[in-house]
Scaffold this active site. Structure first.
Site, PDB file in Angstrom:
ATOM      1  N   HIS A 151       2.901  -0.142 -12.877  1.00 37.18           N
ATOM      2  CA  HIS A 151       1.830   0.591 -13.569  1.00 37.18           C
ATOM      3  C   HIS A 151       0.612  -0.314 -13.692  1.00 37.18           C
ATOM      4  O   HIS A 151       0.755  -1.522 -13.901  1.00 37.18           O
ATOM      5  CB  HIS A 151       2.287   1.037 -14.966  1.00 37.18           C
ATOM      6  N   ASP A 157       7.808   8.232 -14.583  1.00 32.94           N
ATOM      7  CA  ASP A 157       8.342   9.092 -13.525  1.00 32.94           C
ATOM      8  C   ASP A 157       9.752   8.706 -13.080  1.00 32.94           C
ATOM      9  O   ASP A 157      10.368   9.415 -12.290  1.00 32.94           O
ATOM     10  CB  ASP A 157       7.409   9.050 -12.300  1.00 32.94           C
TER      11      ASP A 157
HETATM   12  N1  CMC Z   1       7.312  -1.367  -5.506  1.00 31.56           N
HETATM   13  C1  CMC Z   1       7.101  -2.578  -4.950  1.00 31.56           C
HETATM   14  N2  CMC Z   1       6.023  -3.355  -5.199  1.00 31.56           N
HETATM   15  C2  CMC Z   1       5.113  -2.879  -6.040  1.00 31.56           C
HETATM   16  C3  CMC Z   1       5.251  -1.626  -6.666  1.00 31.56           C
HETATM   17  C4  CMC Z   1       6.400  -0.871  -6.372  1.00 31.56           C
HETATM   18  N3  CMC Z   1       6.568   0.326  -6.946  1.00 31.56           N
HETATM   19  N4  CMC Z   1       4.181  -1.406  -7.471  1.00 31.56           N
HETATM   20  C5  CMC Z   1       3.394  -2.475  -7.343  1.00 31.56           C
HETATM   21  N5  CMC Z   1       3.945  -3.379  -6.490  1.00 31.56           N
HETATM   22  C6  CMC Z   1       3.399  -4.705  -6.142  1.00 31.56           C
HETATM   23  C7  CMC Z   1       2.223  -4.592  -5.200  1.00 31.56           C
HETATM   24  O1  CMC Z   1       2.633  -4.628  -3.851  1.00 31.56           O
HETATM   25  C8  CMC Z   1       1.400  -5.777  -5.611  1.00 31.56           C
HETATM   26  O2  CMC Z   1       1.994  -6.934  -5.047  1.00 31.56           O
HETATM   27  P1  CMC Z   1       1.062  -8.178  -4.577  1.00 31.56           P
HETATM   28  O3  CMC Z   1       0.412  -8.692  -5.831  1.00 31.56           O
HETATM   29  O4  CMC Z   1       2.019  -9.136  -3.953  1.00 31.56           O
HETATM   30  O5  CMC Z   1       0.071  -7.596  -3.613  1.00 31.56           O
HETATM   31  C9  CMC Z   1       1.597  -5.864  -7.124  1.00 31.56           C
HETATM   32  O6  CMC Z   1       2.888  -5.275  -7.355  1.00 31.56           O
HETATM   33  C10 CMC Z   1       0.542  -5.146  -7.943  1.00 31.56           C
HETATM   34  O7  CMC Z   1       0.489  -3.791  -7.492  1.00 31.56           O
HETATM   35  P2  CMC Z   1      -0.826  -2.948  -7.257  1.00 31.56           P
HETATM   36  O8  CMC Z   1      -0.551  -1.927  -6.212  1.00 31.56           O
HETATM   37  O9  CMC Z   1      -1.975  -3.880  -7.036  1.00 31.56           O
HETATM   38  O10 CMC Z   1      -0.985  -2.285  -8.689  1.00 31.56           O
HETATM   39  P3  CMC Z   1      -1.882  -1.037  -9.057  1.00 31.56           P
HETATM   40  O11 CMC Z   1      -2.174  -1.156 -10.489  1.00 31.56           O
HETATM   41  O12 CMC Z   1      -3.035  -0.918  -8.123  1.00 31.56           O
HETATM   42  O13 CMC Z   1      -0.919   0.224  -8.764  1.00 31.56           O
HETATM   43  C11 CMC Z   1       0.804   1.831  -9.051  1.00 31.56           C
HETATM   44  C12 CMC Z   1      -0.129   0.828  -9.746  1.00 31.56           C
HETATM   45  C13 CMC Z   1       1.486   2.670 -10.128  1.00 31.56           C
HETATM   46  C14 CMC Z   1      -0.027   2.751  -8.145  1.00 31.56           C
HETATM   47  C15 CMC Z   1       1.866   1.074  -8.219  1.00 31.56           C
HETATM   48  O14 CMC Z   1       2.639   0.276  -9.081  1.00 31.56           O
HETATM   49  C16 CMC Z   1       2.750   2.017  -7.412  1.00 31.56           C
HETATM   50  O15 CMC Z   1       2.391   2.377  -6.294  1.00 31.56           O
HETATM   51  N6  CMC Z   1       3.939   2.399  -7.966  1.00 31.56           N
HETATM   52  C17 CMC Z   1       4.796   3.386  -7.315  1.00 31.56           C
HETATM   53  C18 CMC Z   1       4.267   4.796  -7.555  1.00 31.56           C
HETATM   54  C19 CMC Z   1       4.497   5.242  -8.990  1.00 31.56           C
HETATM   55  O16 CMC Z   1       5.572   5.107  -9.538  1.00 31.56           O
HETATM   56  N7  CMC Z   1       3.456   5.856  -9.585  1.00 31.56           N
HETATM   57  C20 CMC Z   1       3.535   6.419 -10.949  1.00 31.56           C
HETATM   58  C21 CMC Z   1       2.677   5.696 -11.927  1.00 31.56           C
HETATM   59  S1  CMC Z   1       3.073   6.053 -13.643  1.00 31.56           S
HETATM   60  C22 CMC Z   1       2.705   7.738 -13.864  1.00 31.56           C
HETATM   61  C23 CMC Z   1       1.281   8.044 -13.726  1.00 31.56           C
HETATM   62  O17 CMC Z   1       0.480   7.565 -14.530  1.00 31.56           O
HETATM   63  O18 CMC Z   1       0.931   8.804 -12.833  1.00 31.56           O
END
Ligand code: CMC
Length: 427
Positions: free
Chosen positions: A315, A373
């Site tokens: 998140h 989720d």
């Molecule tokens: N599985 C594996 N690695 C992950 C995941 C994951 N689910 N989420 C983040 N990471 C890693 C990412 O690769 C990055 O690594 P590095 O620093 O080495 O590049 C690090 O963690 C930070 O991630 P980010 O993508 O820069 O973080 P963000 O804040 O831009 O994205 C997110 C947040 C929710 C989009 C992402 O965590 C994600 O894609 N999660 C899976 C989808 C999900 O469950 N979404 C629901 C969110 S909660 C409900 C809502 O509010 O909608």
């Protein structure tokens, strides 16, 4: 109050910017005149460090696993109030003072739950097999063709009607979106059933409004099922400036019809990185198939050459356990004990996934925990809700939040049309 000094090392010029007071959480520096004063933009793709507005609706403490609606912890909200009370809280700033007021508000929503027959015809034009989210966002946009009055979001009477109408109709729209996607006849709302029960009724009933009779003569919609879904809605009611809420605010900032703004928010929610994740979690748990495969999938999630991510994990704001996920996980276990049987194969895979990920250095270092989720789909499946309706369920839950945020945005004299800048790197 305080200031921050920004020094441009190229010109040796210094500029002071004011810090803005807040009631909780990190302070913000007021950069609204940054460009005017310095001829420099701030660069923040994804707005991870940018506050786009001041808000009084919900508060998230991502370090300490805390979520408040109007100052009330989410755990208390779910324990003590029903979803329609939460809607009232977000729209009027106060909870119903007693059961009568709570029932009256629920009844008002039931009265408003019917659709114009013209809208029903629009549904019928959508093809079978369309995703319910596509039907839903189109139908909400189409609502703006039926309601042209009550659009002045500065007038309380107008915005209350606008918000109550869409909160009331969204359950009917979701049920119709689903039934249309499988070619099933529509079931119209039943005014005698409460807001949440009515939604389950519109999903489950056979034509002529009959619910299925079981051999044991059991009641088809049980109070426990209603309570479970009610809690799930409440847990989704608002969540700060997430992508869909920001979309609603952005569209509303141009003066567009409120339902056009909300339809845009529904589309933003659909994506797998946002509300679409709940559908993807269930697909992923089925793909993993067995607890013995969990470690392999966790390894894939860590591999930067593999696009695979653990859905329902991570998140932008929470770097600790999402309090909504904790509540949903407890709810899942409680419901299972009380008689709403979970799919134990999926539940065991999910719990193993959490255990393996949370003890892994990759997830620990990045603060990746289960989010809202992760466990919700297991409960929704036990409530016999099809996977394609998981994200529309999120839409129902988030509707009061979107409405409250839209109203707050339009009423706030300091907000302007959303118009970010760019760093030009082209020819
Ligand atoms: N599985 C594996 N690695 C992950 C995941 C994951 N689910 N989420 C983040 N990471 C890693 C990412 O690769 C990055 O690594 P590095 O620093 O080495 O590049 C690090 O963690 C930070 O991630 P980010 O993508 O820069 O973080 P963000 O804040 O831009 O994205 C997110 C947040 C929710 C989009 C992402 O965590 C994600 O894609 N999660 C899976 C989808 C999900 O469950 N979404 C629901 C969110 S909660 C409900 C809502 O509010 O909608």
């Amino acid at each position: 109050m305080g200031t921050i000094t920004l020094t441009n090392n190229q010109t040796n010029e210094s500029f002071e910017f004011e810090l803005i007071d807040c009631n909780r959480g990190p302070q913000a520096v007021d950069f609204s005149k940054l460009f005017e004063r310095t001829n420099i933009f701030s660069y923040d793709p994804g707005y991870g460090s940018t506050a786009g507005c001041k808000s009084t609706i919900s508060y998230i403490d991502g370090k300490n696993s805390q979520l408040l609606y109007k100052g009330i912890p989410i755990e208390d909200i779910v324990e003590k109030y029903r979803f329609t009370d939460v809607c009232k809280l977000l729209l009027t700033d106060s909870l119903p003072k007693d059961k009568t007021e709570s029932d009256e508000f629920d009844l008002e929503l039931r009265h408003r739950g019917f659709l114009h027959e013209g809208l029903v015809n629009i549904f019928q034009a959508f093809p079978d097999n369309a995703h319910p989210m596509a039907n839903l966002s189109s139908a909400v946009a189409a609502l703006s063709t039926f309601y042209f009055e009550h659009r002045d979001m500065h007038k309380e009477e107008d915005y209350q009607i606008m918000a109550r109408r869409i909160i009331a109709k969204i359950t009917t729209l979701v049920a119709f979106s689903y039934r249309n996607s499988i070619g099933a006849p529509f079931i119209y709302p039943d005014i005698n059933r409460s807001y949440v029960e009515n939604f389950l009724y519109m999903l489950r009933a056979y034509p002529h409004g009959k619910l299925k009779h079981t051999l044991k003569g059991e009641q088809e919609i049980t109070p426990l099922e209603i309570e479970a879904l009610d809690k799930i809605f409440s847990l989704h009611a608002d969540h700060g400036q997430n992508a869909s809420t920001t979309t609603v605010r952005n569209v509303a900032s141009t003066g567009a019809h409120p339902y056009a703004a909300i339809s845009a928010g529904i589309n933003a929610l659909w994506g797998a990185a946002h509300g679409g994740a709940n559908e993807k979690v269930l697909i992923q748990l089925n793909e993993i198939g067995d607890v013995k495969n969990v470690a392999k999938f966790v390894e894939r999630a860590k591999d930067k050459n593999d696009p695979f991510r653990l859905m329902g994990f991570g998140h932008r704001v929470y770097k600790s356990y999402d309090p909504r996920a904790k509540t949903i996980k407890n709810l899942k276990n409680e419901l299972d004990k009380k008689g709403i049987k979970m799919d134990h194969r999926l539940s065991d895979i999910a719990e193993k996934l959490e255990e393996v990920a949370l003890s892994d250095d990759y997830f620990k270092a990045r603060g990746l925990y289960p989010n809202v989720d992760f466990y919700s789909g297991i409960i929704l499946t036990a409530l016999k809700i099809p996977v394609s309706l998981f994200t529309p369920i999120f839409v129902i839950g988030r509707m009061p939040g979107w409405c409250a945020q839209l109203i707050e945005h339009v009423k706030d004299p300091t907000t302007r049309i959303t118009r970010p800048r760019q760093v030009y790197v082209g020819k």
